[in-house]
Design a protein around this motif. Structure first.
Motif, short mmCIF file in Angstrom:
data_model
loop_
_atom_site.label_atom_id
_atom_site.label_comp_id
_atom_site.label_asym_id
_atom_site.label_seq_id
_atom_site.Cartn_x
_atom_site.Cartn_y
_atom_site.Cartn_z
N ASN A 1 -27.89 -12.53 27.80
CA ASN A 1 -26.99 -11.40 28.00
C ASN A 1 -26.23 -11.08 26.72
OD1 ASN A 1 -26.71 -13.30 30.74
ND2 ASN A 1 -27.17 -11.13 31.16
N LYS A 2 -25.77 -9.86 26.69
CA LYS A 2 -25.01 -9.38 25.52
C LYS A 2 -23.63 -8.90 25.98
CE LYS A 2 -24.95 -5.31 22.50
NZ LYS A 2 -25.71 -4.09 22.09
N ILE A 3 -22.63 -9.35 25.25
CA ILE A 3 -21.25 -8.91 25.48
C ILE A 3 -20.79 -8.15 24.25
CG2 ILE A 3 -18.87 -9.59 25.99
CD1 ILE A 3 -20.78 -10.18 28.27
N ILE A 4 -20.21 -6.98 24.45
CA ILE A 4 -19.67 -6.22 23.34
C ILE A 4 -18.15 -6.13 23.51
CG2 ILE A 4 -20.03 -3.99 24.52
CD1 ILE A 4 -20.49 -2.81 21.69
N ILE A 5 -17.44 -6.42 22.43
CA ILE A 5 -15.98 -6.38 22.44
C ILE A 5 -15.56 -5.07 21.77
CG2 ILE A 5 -13.86 -7.49 21.68
CD1 ILE A 5 -15.44 -10.13 21.53
N LYS A 6 -14.95 -4.22 22.54
CA LYS A 6 -14.57 -2.89 22.07
C LYS A 6 -13.24 -2.50 22.71
CE LYS A 6 -16.78 1.63 21.28
NZ LYS A 6 -17.02 1.40 19.85
N ASN A 7 -12.37 -1.92 21.91
CA ASN A 7 -11.06 -1.48 22.42
C ASN A 7 -10.31 -2.62 23.09
OD1 ASN A 7 -9.05 0.43 22.76
ND2 ASN A 7 -9.81 1.09 24.75
N ARG A 8 -10.36 -3.80 22.46
CA ARG A 8 -9.61 -5.00 22.87
C ARG A 8 -10.10 -5.60 24.18
NH1 ARG A 8 -6.33 -1.04 21.60
NH2 ARG A 8 -5.61 -0.66 23.73
N PHE A 9 -11.29 -5.21 24.63
CA PHE A 9 -11.76 -5.69 25.93
C PHE A 9 -13.26 -5.95 25.86
CE2 PHE A 9 -13.17 -5.23 30.33
CZ PHE A 9 -12.24 -6.02 30.99
N PRO A 10 -13.70 -7.14 26.32
CA PRO A 10 -15.15 -7.43 26.31
C PRO A 10 -15.81 -6.95 27.61
CG PRO A 10 -13.93 -9.40 26.89
CD PRO A 10 -12.91 -8.32 26.70
N ARG A 11 -17.00 -6.44 27.48
CA ARG A 11 -17.73 -5.99 28.67
C ARG A 11 -19.22 -6.28 28.49
NH1 ARG A 11 -20.21 -1.21 27.41
NH2 ARG A 11 -19.37 -0.07 25.61
N LEU A 12 -19.88 -6.39 29.60
CA LEU A 12 -21.32 -6.64 29.59
C LEU A 12 -22.05 -5.37 29.16
CD1 LEU A 12 -23.46 -8.81 30.33
CD2 LEU A 12 -23.52 -7.80 32.63
N ALA A 13 -23.01 -5.52 28.25
CA ALA A 13 -23.75 -4.37 27.74
C ALA A 13 -25.25 -4.65 27.84
CB ALA A 13 -23.36 -4.08 26.29
N SER A 14 -26.00 -3.59 27.71
CA SER A 14 -27.46 -3.72 27.79
C SER A 14 -27.98 -4.41 26.53
CB SER A 14 -28.10 -2.34 27.94
OG SER A 14 -27.66 -1.71 29.13
N LEU A 15 -28.87 -5.34 26.72
CA LEU A 15 -29.44 -6.10 25.61
C LEU A 15 -30.70 -5.42 25.12
CD1 LEU A 15 -29.32 -8.75 23.94
CD2 LEU A 15 -30.75 -9.80 25.70
N THR A 16 -30.76 -5.17 23.81
CA THR A 16 -31.94 -4.58 23.20
C THR A 16 -32.59 -5.61 22.28
OG1 THR A 16 -30.72 -3.67 21.32
CG2 THR A 16 -30.87 -2.30 23.31
N SER A 17 -33.82 -5.29 21.86
CA SER A 17 -34.55 -6.23 20.99
C SER A 17 -33.86 -6.40 19.65
CB SER A 17 -35.98 -5.74 20.78
OG SER A 17 -35.97 -4.44 20.20
N GLY A 18 -33.17 -5.34 19.17
CA GLY A 18 -32.49 -5.43 17.89
C GLY A 18 -31.26 -6.32 17.91
N ASP A 19 -30.77 -6.66 19.12
CA ASP A 19 -29.58 -7.51 19.22
C ASP A 19 -29.91 -9.00 19.12
OD1 ASP A 19 -27.85 -5.33 19.66
OD2 ASP A 19 -28.47 -5.27 21.77
N LYS A 20 -31.18 -9.34 19.27
CA LYS A 20 -31.53 -10.76 19.39
C LYS A 20 -31.40 -11.48 18.06
CE LYS A 20 -34.57 -10.31 23.38
NZ LYS A 20 -35.91 -10.62 23.94
N MET A 21 -31.11 -12.76 18.14
CA MET A 21 -30.99 -13.61 16.97
C MET A 21 -32.30 -14.35 16.67
SD MET A 21 -27.77 -13.28 15.98
CE MET A 21 -27.35 -14.73 15.03
#
Length: 996
Positions: free
Chosen positions: A97-117
């Motif tokens: 899963n991917k979490i994005i922290i934006k505007n001082r709040f973390p939320r679950l976001a869609s995971l794309t292939s470019g996000d992977k480590m």
């Protein structure tokens, strides 16, 4: 290619190390789990920590854990992204899963292939490097890559690196293995690789290689490197010294942060330096988060076992050192030298005029000679009972104590000679200060005294306080510090009490030093305080002006919060700019220019969370809505502030249906304002936060609404009121109808009787008013006529007496002639008495036809000319042309008669002039005399009487009958009247008539 000569030119700067205080955070005090795998700061100022049990936001006072994601795996790893773009991304284990922290709040976001480590490329595994932690392992069977903004570096094979940018691909050949990834870092798209064995550093930019074989800390065999891509920070660790990479790719510079001997004692896996608050964050895999507050305070002390580091007396010794009474010379980094002073009393030290050091030892004074390097000394027995010796201005002072009190000896040249002045006090003398050439101040155990030299005059300035020090700062202000009574400003022989801090620690202030920027540094029994001088001076002028103290404590680098104080100066500004204050555990050195005070940033204050009752905190935007059954609502004030919370000044108030005053919000683990016991309605919560030492506030407001219960709504209240009103109306209507029928006949009878009585009453009232008016009219008429004929009759009587007494025929003829003319005019006046009957009851104040005012003046001139002539006074009519008026002639005649009558009465051997001026709107009658005149007080009385808006009928009894009548008549004809003094003597009366 050869840019290395200046790349590493400044790499070994000799920067003094900073002291630090260490604070651990783990599962016991805020973290959800004792790992801190990655640390980053967002654009809003909050610190984010990745743990094995959720994401944590830290604001300096509290940790907020975010774990309520719709995922089963809360084991999070490295942060990637760009904080400046408000985009911080983190993946959990296995990249599920991917979490994005934006505007001082973390939320679950869609995971794309470019996000992977981690990627799979056939049989090969590709792993993205976003940092290289201190304990990281890079395996030879895995291919690694670094993703830059527009390019990629691939570490795919031995002795080669591949640079890719779009379709372009460059292969860089150099001796390289995956183990060397522990010593890489990226700075501004430049990849640096360090070879610790060959002491070389490689730099690659856009596929082009540069090599430096210069030994540096980067390629030192004992160096460890920590690089984090998202923060763009690179740390160099060498022999427990931690450095931060600064500068750019062409000017690599290392900033020394701290010597941290425990760096190898824990499994540190993440690092972040917050330059705004000078803090170093060290995250571990299993021990939590260690926060190092780097300090610019330096505590210098003896390190030997059982050493006494409590010093009361010291002296500045060199540009950067001080010396204590035992001969120990201290600098900011510890003991510099030891001089053999031996064992002496540790309360008193002083330089004499020759630079020799004087130290007390019981009843003697030990003198160490400067010209011997303070190696030679002598001892002088002074006197039994010796307590202190001091110097102020050009005076030396010694005090001696016995059972009867304290004697103060003052010497002009040498304290060992016969005293020039001697004074006796019942209390102990702590300090004296030369205020002027002939006055000193003494600070005693029972107050402050003024002593006039050469006399026995001792004046207490304030009693019942224990004066500790009298300090003259470099701005020539005099300050008094006391024991448990705060500190005072001494100005114009008056003491002005300064306000205490919020905790009253300044009740026991010790000493004050002023820095170059206009701040005072004040030591106390509980911390060091910094305050703008101008705030204290403004408070001295206006006690309502606030004063904001900034407090430094052990958290900022002291070993103890308790500082020492004594009667002698015990804090110094050294020549190198350092300040030195003695504490109960060593001397505190610091440069005030490098010690910062921290305040919240104006744009980084957020009010967006609320906790209602025992529920979980929730977020809101601008408008907060509370249900009617709420008990309490905690509104959180989120401020990323990573310094001492005691220095936050936060106040809040509520306005709306109910109002509150500003109240201070206590600093604790959570900054919050509690809403409770408010009735339903709409409100505004205002919060203001101090954002600068100058007293500037930033104010934030939110609106909140408390919903009412159904019976508290306006609709319910209006409906209930209408129903109750209808019921009351029905009851009243029925009762009224019943009584109306029964009382109808009786009301008719009462009505008829009332009508008859009302008619009779009105008739009697009219008769009564007519009689009252007639009586008043007759009374005024008699008074008026009596007043107007008094002067002519008195004049005729006077002439008759003179005729009787004179034997001179010519003179008798003259008297007869005057009597005749006066009698004739009096006769003419009496013929017009009918007109006087109209003066007060006349309703029409205007004539139908115009008449000449000159005629009235001429008639009155003839009436009074003989009377005036007898007094040697002439009456002159200066009117050059005829002026007409329609004002009631009888009233105007009476006015002019009385004014001329008064002028004749009060003028002897003088002149009376009559004149009329006019313009299209007004005519002005001017009567001027040169008589005794009216005083300014009389003029004010009559003018105030004229200006009185109430036209009351004046009483004509007693003094001033004529003018009272004239004022009444002038007001009756809507004219203006004024009095003024004639120069050089006499009075000018003007009557202004409106033509329209």
């Amino acid at each position: 290619m050869r840019v290395w000569a200046f790349i590493f030119a400044c790499i070994y700067l000799n920067i003094s190390g900073q002291h630090y205080t260490s604070t651990w955070h783990n599962i016991d005090n805020g973290l959800p789990q004792s790992s801190a795998k990655a640390i980053v700061k967002d654009k809003y100022g909050f610190i984010w920590i990745s743990t094995e049990n959720g994401l944590v936001r830290y604001d300096g006072s509290s940790f907020i854990t975010f774990e309520n994601f719709r995922v089963n795996n809360l084991h999070f790893g490295e942060f990637i992204g760009d904080p400046l773009l408000d985009s911080i991304t983190v993946l959990n284990n296995f990249q599920e899963n991917k979490i994005i922290i934006k505007n001082r709040f973390p939320r679950l976001a869609s995971l794309t292939s470019g996000d992977k480590m981690t990627f799979s490329n056939g049989t090969d595994i590709l792993y993205r490097i976003a940092n290289n932690i201190i304990t990281s392992d890079f395996h030879s069977d895995i291919q690694y890559f670094i993703q830059l903004k527009n390019s990629v570096y691939h570490f795919t094979e031995k002795n080669a690196i591949i640079y890719k940018e779009g379709k372009k691909e460059i292969k860089i050949a150099l001796p390289f293995t995956n183990k060397d990834l522990n010593y890489i870092f990226v700075l501004n798209e430049h990849l640096f690789i360090n070879d610790l064995k060959k002491r070389k550093t490689y730099s690659i930019y856009k596929g082009h290689l540069s090599v430096s074989d210069k030994p540096t800390l980067f390629n030192h065999p004992d160096t460890k490197i920590y690089w984090q891509q998202i923060t763009n920070q690179t740390f160099i660790i060498n022999h427990d010294n931690i450095y931060l990479l600064e500068g750019n790719e062409k000017d690599l510079r290392l900033k020394f942060l701290v010597n941290f001997e425990e760096i190898g004692n824990h499994s540190y896996c993440s690092m972040f330096y917050d330059k705004n608050f000078n803090k170093l964050y060290l995250g571990t895999l299993n021990n939590g988060l260690n926060v190092l507050q780097l300090s610019n305070f330096y505590v210098s002390k003896k390190e030997a076992d059982f050493s006494n580091n409590v010093y009361f007396a010291s002296l500045p010794f060199s540009q950067s050192t001080i010396i204590a009474e035992d001969g120990t010379e201290f600098g900011r980094n510890g003991i510099v030298n030891k001089h053999l002073f031996g064992s002496n009393d540790n309360y008193l030290m002083m330089y004499d005029n020759s630079g020799n050091i004087l130290i007390r030892k019981r009843n003697s004074i030990i003198r160490f000679y400067k010209n011997s390097g303070y190696k030679k000394k002598d001892s002088i027995f002074v006197k039994k009972g010796l307590e202190t010796f001091m110097k102020s201005g050009n005076l030396y002072g010694t005090t001696f104590t016995d059972l009867s009190g304290t004697q103060l000896y003052l010497h002009k040249k040498d304290m060992f000679a016969q005293p020039d002045f001697t004074y006796t006090f019942k209390s102990f003398v702590n300090v004296f200060f030369q205020y002027s050439d002939n006055e000193i101040l003494t600070g005693n155990s029972d107050g402050l005294y003024s002593v006039m030299l050469g006399s026995n005059t001792i004046t207490p300035l304030i009693k019942n306080i224990h004066v500790k020090s009298i300090i003259k700062t470099k701005d020539n202000l005099i300050w008094i510090t006391t024991n448990k009574n705060g500190f005072y400003l001494f100005r114009n022989h008056k003491l002005i009490k300064m306000p205490n801090d919020c905790n009253n620690y300044l009740q026991s202030a010790h000493y004050i030093l002023e820095d170059q920027k206009g701040y005072y540094w004040i030591s106390s029994n509980n911390g060091m305080f910094k305050v703008p001088k101008k705030q204290l001076l403004h408070y001295a002028e206006d006690k309502k002006t606030p004063v904001f103290y900034y407090r430094f404590t052990k958290k900022d680098g002291f070993l103890t919060n308790e500082f020492n104080g004594s009667s002698e100066p015990n804090a110094y500004a050294l020549e190198n700019g350092d300040f030195v204050f003695p504490s109960m555990d060593g001397f505190v050195f610091f440069n005030p220019e490098s010690v910062h005070s921290y305040y919240p940033e104006r744009s980084k204050i957020y009010i967006e969370r609320v906790k209602v009752g025992n529920a979980e905190p929730q977020y809101f935007h601008q408008l907060l809505e509370l249900k009617n059954d709420y008990k309490t609502a905690d509104v959180f004030i989120d401020i990323p502030y990573f310094s001492n919370l005691e220095n936050l000044y936060i106040e809040a108030k509520i306005s709306g249906k109910e109002n509150t005053e500003w109240e201070k919000i206590a600093a604790g683990k959570e900054l919050k304002y509690t809403i409770s016991n408010l009735s339903p309605g709409e409100y505004t919560l205002s919060v203001r936060i101090l954002i600068s030492p100058d007293g500037k506030y930033e104010e934030k407001t939110i609106r909140f609404k408390i919903h009412p219960l159904f019976y508290q709504t306006l609709l319910f209240r209006v409906s209930a009121s209408i129903i109750i009103l209808i019921i009351i109306i029905i009851i009243v209507q029925l009762t009224t109808n019943f009584l109306r029928i029964k009382n109808k006949a009786l009301k008719q009878i009462v009505h008829n009787k009332n009508s008859e009585l009302k008619e009779t009453s009105l008739h009697l009232e009219v008769v009564k008013n007519n009689l009252q008016k007639e009586t008043e009219y007759q009374k005024k008429l008699v008074e008026t006529i009596s007043h107007d004929i008094t002067t002519p009759i008195r004049f005729i009587a006077m002439l008759s007496q003179k005729l009787h007494e004179s034997d001179d025929v010519e003179l008798q003829k003259k008297y007869f002639d005057s009597i005749y003319k006066s009698s004739e005019q009096l006769y003419q006046f009496t013929l017009n008495l009918k007109e006087y009957t109209e003066l007060y009851k006349a309703e029409n104040i205007f004539e139908e036809k115009e008449y000449p005012i000159n005629r009235i003046l001429e008639i009155k001139n003839r009436l009074f000319c003989e009377i005036a002539k007898e007094k040697g006074t002439t009456i002159t009519n200066l009117t050059e042309h005829i002026v007409y008026s329609q004002v009631n002639e009888s009233i105007l005649t009476a006015i002019i008669h009385n004014i001329l009558d008064n002028a004749v009465k009060n003028t002897f051997e003088g002149n009376i002039t009559l004149n009329i001026t006019e313009n299209p709107q007004k005519s002005t009658i001017i009567i001027t005399d040169t008589g005794t005149g009216m005083s300014a007080e009389q003029i004010d009385i009559y003018m105030n009487l004229f200006r009185n808006p109430k036209q009351e009928t004046p009483s004509f009894k007693g003094k001033g009958l004529g003018l009272h009548m004239v004022i009444h008549l002038v007001k009756k004809i809507n004219a203006e009247m004024s009095f003024r003094q004639n120069q050089p003597k006499g009075t000018v009366v003007e009557i202004t008539l409106n033509k329209n």
